[in-house]
Design an enzyme around this catalytic site. Structure first.
Site, short mmCIF file in Angstrom:
data_model
loop_
_atom_site.label_atom_id
_atom_site.label_comp_id
_atom_site.label_asym_id
_atom_site.label_seq_id
_atom_site.Cartn_x
_atom_site.Cartn_y
_atom_site.Cartn_z
CD GLU C 57 -23.62 53.08 -53.18
OE1 GLU C 57 -24.35 54.03 -52.85
OE2 GLU C 57 -22.98 52.40 -52.19
CG HIS C 126 -25.27 44.91 -45.40
ND1 HIS C 126 -26.23 45.18 -44.62
CD2 HIS C 126 -24.55 45.94 -45.63
CE1 HIS C 126 -26.19 46.46 -44.50
NE2 HIS C 126 -25.15 46.92 -45.08
#
Lengths: 392, 84, 326
Positions: C57, C126
């Site tokens: 990321e 998540h």
């Protein structure tokens, strides 16, 4: 010490008054309990007494001005040490701050030296929106506090309260009607009343009164209402739970017994100023106080202390000839005794039917404070006292 | 009204003990209790004033004779006559 | 049309409208996006403009910032907000600050799309709602499209914005069906929207919680309580004017936020209401937030941890109660 003399709240519904007359000029002395200024409220003219022995330094408000409760009216120079608080508790006044905890020893470090000031009495929960609306409508915070009685006040309550207020009325009689209406509506809305009635053989009281009065000039004679008032005062002093105020969600008993005497105002209306320390005064003194009180009501000149001091009320409709009067409690008090007419009634004594003058007393009391059993005890105590009038 | 008549003297006594009544509207024949809400304290005050002003004794049982202005006038006349 | 379709159409529109626009992120190309938003775009626009990235990321968000500085209009997809934490340095230290630190010489017209939220049993790594953290950072614009129309048109508005914009797409909404009002072709990133009008209480919310609020409002209406539902849409900067206007009308506010309550967006909203509309309030501000635990995996525990219509109804009733709920 210099202090400001402020307009006190003289009733559950007062938020302003018009100053009509100064009774003391700058430079003059006023004694504790002596009337200082006369104001006009919806209840009529009221002489407001000084709480201090003091010298008037300056008058801050001139006659004819309408001012809000809490406005400084004058500057006073108080002589000597500060005076004891007024003998009559003022139920409408802001409750005194909670007592501070004991002072910490100076040697302790400051961080830990601060004692908890104790839990303050619960404050009425007035929503911010209600506060602002109250300001817009000129409803005082004290008024809201009393209205809330420890509960919650929303904007709609403020609007209701404002609508009930006597200021909207232009004539004094309408204003008094509105004042009574607001107080009684609040009583019926908030106080869970219970009612008890008790018939009393009034012959002993009546006979004693006739003997007592026979020897006296008219102006020194006693009336039945004074005997009843004294009996109620003594009973209320003896039996806990009827003498005092229900404020901020709890009952506050009063050591002093100030009996509110409901006095009809001619042409309609009612006031219930207090006979101070009614349990401790002998009958002639109480009679003089009562007589003076009625005279002042008739002349429209009540004193401020008399208005707010009552810790229990007595009301009588004897003159109108009804048997029983079921009264409504005058908040923040918790009890009221109603007296009907004394009338010849059939009465059974020792299995025999006889005619006796009978007085029916009715008690309305606050169920948040007492139950029927205590109320029954109070009524019986009053009856027993009236059976021994010479001891009153 | 002639200030010296008995009725006018009684009326002024009445207004002195009950300054909140309107004497011009008073019907002398009607009971004070009905007309101006006289209660026991008003009656006592009125009786005391009458007793003192005219120097006559009024027993408790005689308060009923002061029920109206006209009745009071008759009563006072009767007592003053008896006194000589 | 589903919410997923709306985002897909928004991406296609953007790619067609401006050659500087490209999409990059993990699995956005050959796999079609982990939420299947970009399915078919690789075939249509080619690998230059639909770029699969390595699992880093920090690297691909950094690359996006560089591309934006270089004059392109990158759309970076971060698979979930949890993974965006690996790119915090790029987002907070670079994207948010460069315009400021360059005295306005540089701007970072970057759009980052992130899936956020719980409700799909994706467990604690998540399922979190961390958009409130990003809403703390000056220099970023934070948006939360909750409706089909916002999913369809917010992207274009975000690309037109000279500053970095983070679009938080609640993962529960991708399958939601709906339509776009006929004639609507653009939306703004400035204003909150009243999704249901009411006079008794304002429910302030965004994202998936909007629908929980609308469900609760429906149930409340049957009880005679008219709840207004305000969709924030943009979490930074907050539309104070719309929030206060509604609260001043209803005098009561309940904030429904899938984030946790401590140090949160709901805390910020509460504070602003108290600062700006205190004297309009009839009751304390109430909050319905996610339980302060990592979001659980088990279905019944996940349901219990998240704000739901029943809890919202209870909060509304408490602020309407005579005792003021305080």
């Amino acid at each position: 010490m210099e202090l400001e003399f402020r307009l006190p709240s003289l009733g559950a519904d007062m938020e302003s008054a018009t100053l009509t007359e100064w009774l003391k000029k700058p430079g003059e002395r006023v004694r504790h309990g002596e009337p200082l200024v006369t104001v006009e409220t919806t209840k009529g003219l009221i002489d407001i007494e000084s709480y201090e022995d003091a010298e008037v330094l300056e008058q801050l408000v001139q006659p004819g001005s309408k001012v809000a409760v809490g406005t400084a009216l004058a500057r006073l120079e108080v002589q000597g040490a500060s005076q004891a608080p007024p003998a009559a508790p003022a139920p409408e006044a802001t409750p005194p701050p909670a007592p501070m905890g004991p002072l910490a020893p100076a040697s302790r470090p400051p961080a830990s030296a601060v004692e908890s000031p104790g839990t303050p009495p619960p404050r009425a929960r007035i929503s911010p929106a209600a506060r602002r609306r109250a300001q817009e409508l000129g409803v005082s915070l004290e008024e809201l506090e009393r209205f809330a009685a420890g509960g919650f006040v929303h904007i709609e309550d403020v609007e209701k309260l404002a609508a009930q207020r006597p200021v909207a009325h232009t004539d004094a009689r309408g204003a008094m009607r509105a004042t009574i209406g607001a107080a009684m509506a609040r009583a019926k809305r908030e106080i869970p009343h219970y009612y008890l009635a008790h018939a009393v053989d009034f012959a002993p009281a009546r006979e004693w009164l006739a003997r007592h009065n026979a020897t006296l000039p008219v102006q020194d004679r006693l009336i039945e209402a004074v005997l009843i008032t004294k009996a109620v005062a003594l009973a209320a002093a003896r039996i806990e739970g009827f003498n005092g105020y229900f404020l901020h969600g709890r009952f506050e008993s009063s050591a002093a017994v100030h009996v509110g005497a409901a006095i009809a105002v001619r042409g309609g209306g009612l006031v219930a100023p207090a006979l101070l320390d009614a349990d401790r005064k002998d009958l002639p003194t109480l009679m003089r106080d009562f007589s003076a009180l009625v005279t002042r009501v008739r002349a429209g000149h009540l004193r401020s202390g008399e208005f707010t001091a009552a810790t229990i009320t007595v009301t009588s409709l004897g003159a109108e000839g009804v048997d029983v009067l079921f009264p409504i409690i005058n908040p923040p008090q918790v009890a009221i005794v109603g007296a009907g007419a004394v009338r010849e009634q059939p009465w059974v004594r020792d299995g025999e039917l006889i005619a006796r003058p009978v007085l029916t007393l009715a008690l309305a009391a606050d169920h948040r404070v007492t139950d029927g059993r205590a109320g029954a005890r109070l009524l019986r105590a009053i009856a027993d006292l009236l059976a021994q009038p010479q001891a009153l | 009204m002639d200030p010296d008549t008995l009725e006018s003297r009684l009326l002024s006594l009445l207004t002195s003990v009950a300054p909140d009544i309107e004497p011009q509207n008073l019907d002398p024949a009607r009971a004070l209790r009905e007309q101006v809400d006289f209660d026991s304290m008003d009656t006592l005050h009125f009786a005391a004033a009458v007793s003192k002003t005219f120097g006559i004794d009024i027993a408790e049982t005689e308060y009923a004779r002061l029920a109206s202005l006209r009745a009071a006038e008759a009563f006072v006349r009767e007592r003053l006559a008896a006194k000589g | 049309m589903t919410y997923r379709d709306a985002v897909h159409e928004a991406l296609r529109d953007a790619l067609q409208a401006d050659p500087r626009v490209f999409l990059m992120g993990e699995d956005v190309g050959r796999y079609g996006g982990s939420y299947a938003v970009s399915k078919g775009l690789l075939e249509e626009f080619g690998p230059e403009r639909i770029r699969d990235t390595p699992l880093s990321e920090s690297a691909f968000v950094g690359a996006g910032i560089g591309a934006a500085l270089g004059g392109l209009r990158p759309i970076v997809e971060v698979m979930t907000v949890n993974f965006s934490l690996l790119a915090l340095d790029q987002i907070v230290n670079n994207a948010a600050t460069l315009s400021h630190m360059s005295g306005g010489q540089l701007s970072v017209p970057l759009v980052i799309r992130l899936a956020t939220g719980a409700g799909r049993q994706l467990a604690a790594q998540h399922s979190h709602s961390l958009e409130g953290w990003y809403a703390h950072i000056p220099g970023l614009r934070i948006c939360a499209p909750a409706t089909i129309e916002d999913a369809r048109f917010m992207l274009a508005a975000a690309l037109a914005c000279p500053d970095p914009v983070l679009l938080f797409e609640h993962l529960y909404l991708y399958n939601m069906e709906g339509g776009v009002p006929p004639g609507l072709e653009r939306v703004d990133l400035e204003h909150a929207a009243i999704r249901r009008a009411g006079k008794d209480v304002t429910l302030i919310t965004y994202g998936w919680s909007l629908y929980k609020c609308l469900t609760a409002a429906e149930a409340l209406a049957a009880q005679g309580i008219e709840a207004e539902v305000l969709d924030l849409r943009t979490l930074r900067p907050l539309d104070d004017a719309a929030i206060m206007a509604s609260v001043r009308r209803t005098r009561r506010a309940v904030i429904v936020d899938e984030g946790w309550r401590s140090g949160s967006l709901s805390a910020e909203l509460t504070t602003r209401i108290v600062e700006q509309a205190f004297y309009d309030l009839e009751a304390p501000v109430a909050r319905v937030c996610t339980a302060e635990v990592p979001v659980p995996y088990a279905k019944h525990l996940e349901d219990a941890a998240l704000p739901g219509p029943a809890a919202i109804e209870a909060a509304v009733r408490s602020v309407l109660a005579r005792d003021g709920g305080g």
